[in-house]
Motif scaffolding. Structure first.
Motif, short mmCIF file in Angstrom:
data_model
loop_
_atom_site.label_atom_id
_atom_site.label_comp_id
_atom_site.label_asym_id
_atom_site.label_seq_id
_atom_site.Cartn_x
_atom_site.Cartn_y
_atom_site.Cartn_z
N LEU A 3 0.87 -1.17 0.00
CA LEU A 3 0.00 0.00 0.00
C LEU A 3 0.91 1.22 0.00
N LEU A 4 0.80 2.06 -1.02
CA LEU A 4 1.68 3.20 -1.19
C LEU A 4 0.87 4.49 -1.10
N PHE A 5 1.37 5.43 -0.33
CA PHE A 5 0.80 6.77 -0.26
C PHE A 5 1.79 7.71 -0.92
N LEU A 6 1.30 8.40 -1.95
CA LEU A 6 2.16 9.22 -2.79
C LEU A 6 1.49 10.57 -3.00
N LEU A 7 2.19 11.65 -2.68
CA LEU A 7 1.69 12.99 -2.96
C LEU A 7 2.18 13.39 -4.34
N VAL A 8 1.26 13.89 -5.17
CA VAL A 8 1.58 14.29 -6.54
C VAL A 8 1.17 15.73 -6.73
N GLY A 9 2.07 16.53 -7.26
CA GLY A 9 1.79 17.94 -7.48
C GLY A 9 0.73 18.15 -8.55
N THR A 10 -0.15 19.14 -8.35
CA THR A 10 -1.17 19.44 -9.36
C THR A 10 -0.65 20.37 -10.44
N ALA A 15 -0.17 15.67 5.71
CA ALA A 15 -0.01 16.60 4.60
C ALA A 15 -0.42 18.01 5.03
N ALA A 16 -1.53 18.11 5.77
CA ALA A 16 -2.00 19.42 6.24
C ALA A 16 -0.99 20.04 7.21
N LYS A 17 -0.43 19.22 8.08
CA LYS A 17 0.57 19.70 9.04
C LYS A 17 1.80 20.25 8.31
N LEU A 28 0.44 21.37 3.10
CA LEU A 28 0.03 20.95 1.77
C LEU A 28 -1.48 20.80 1.69
N LYS A 29 -2.05 21.21 0.58
CA LYS A 29 -3.48 21.04 0.35
C LYS A 29 -3.69 19.80 -0.51
N VAL A 30 -4.51 18.90 -0.03
CA VAL A 30 -4.85 17.69 -0.78
C VAL A 30 -6.20 17.90 -1.42
N TRP A 31 -6.23 17.86 -2.75
CA TRP A 31 -7.46 18.07 -3.50
C TRP A 31 -8.24 16.78 -3.70
N MET A 47 -24.96 9.70 -5.15
CA MET A 47 -23.60 9.33 -4.77
C MET A 47 -22.91 10.45 -4.02
N THR A 48 -22.04 10.07 -3.10
CA THR A 48 -21.18 11.00 -2.40
C THR A 48 -19.75 10.59 -2.74
N THR A 49 -19.06 11.43 -3.51
CA THR A 49 -17.73 11.06 -4.01
C THR A 49 -16.62 11.93 -3.43
N SER A 50 -16.86 12.43 -2.25
CA SER A 50 -15.83 13.19 -1.55
C SER A 50 -15.92 12.89 -0.07
N ILE A 51 -14.83 13.21 0.61
CA ILE A 51 -14.78 13.06 2.06
C ILE A 51 -14.40 14.41 2.66
N ILE A 52 -14.57 14.54 3.94
CA ILE A 52 -14.19 15.76 4.63
C ILE A 52 -12.80 15.55 5.23
N HIS A 53 -11.90 16.48 4.90
CA HIS A 53 -10.53 16.41 5.41
C HIS A 53 -10.57 16.45 6.94
N PRO A 54 -9.89 15.51 7.61
CA PRO A 54 -9.97 15.44 9.08
C PRO A 54 -9.35 16.62 9.80
N THR A 55 -8.48 17.37 9.14
CA THR A 55 -7.82 18.50 9.78
C THR A 55 -8.41 19.83 9.34
N THR A 56 -8.57 20.01 8.04
CA THR A 56 -8.99 21.31 7.50
C THR A 56 -10.50 21.44 7.35
N GLY A 57 -11.21 20.32 7.32
CA GLY A 57 -12.66 20.35 7.12
C GLY A 57 -13.05 20.58 5.67
N GLU A 58 -12.07 20.66 4.77
CA GLU A 58 -12.35 20.88 3.35
C GLU A 58 -12.74 19.58 2.68
N GLU A 59 -13.37 19.72 1.53
CA GLU A 59 -13.78 18.57 0.74
C GLU A 59 -12.56 18.00 0.01
#
Length: 148
Positions: free
Chosen positions: A6-13, A45-47, A50-53, A81-93
């Motif tokens: 299982l890999l977690f990878l941040l990719v620039g937009t 990422a938030a700490k 970084l903003k995760v979209w 359908m609900t295709t987004s989650i709420i960010h646990p730190t920022t509260g953003e979608e």
């Protein structure tokens, strides 16, 4: 012995930068544990400022269940359908994207395994037709050409 990674990878937009932030070797990780890892990754990422979209993953059962635990629903009509989650730190979608290439591979493999799939309008989609098209392509020397 691990059978999965299982890999977690941040990719620039706006750039081609990729930064692995964690990988986990295991055997059949549960959706509950995977959901905790996704949440922790979002928090980290938030700490770091970084903003995760979005989060992108293939459509395996464990991934779908993971996203359901985090608040998604992929059942019902498009509008249900609900295709987004709420960010646990920022509260953003944060949008959940099921990787199209992997989804096509899953559909292809399911069709090959089952032989026939019936669509929403009752039409049969048969693997046999794909095999016949492949044979025709080989005999006639046809190739798909995409022009943009």
């Amino acid at each position: 012995m691990a059978s999965e990674a299982l890999l977690f990878l941040l990719v620039g937009t706006r750039s081609h930068r990729k930064c692995p932030i964690g990988y986990f070797l295991g055997h059949k990780i549960s959706a509950k544990d995977q959901a905790k890892l996704v949440s922790k990754s979002l928090e980290m990422a938030a700490k770091a400022g970084l903003k995760v979209w979005s989060v992108t993953a293939d459509g395996t059962a464990v991934n779908l269940r993971t996203f359901e635990i985090l608040g998604c629903s992929f059942n019902g009509s498009y509008n249900e359908m609900t295709t987004s989650i709420i960010h646990p730190t920022t509260g953003e979608e944060v949008f959940i994207i099921l990787d199209p290439c992997h989804m096509l591979k899953l559909a292809r493999n399911a069709l090959a395994h089952l032989g026939t799939i019936v669509d929403g309008e009752g039409n049969a989609i048969r693997w046999h037709h794909i095999e016949e098209l492949q044979k025709l392509q080989e005999v006639e020397g046809l190739n798909l050409l995409l022009v943009f």
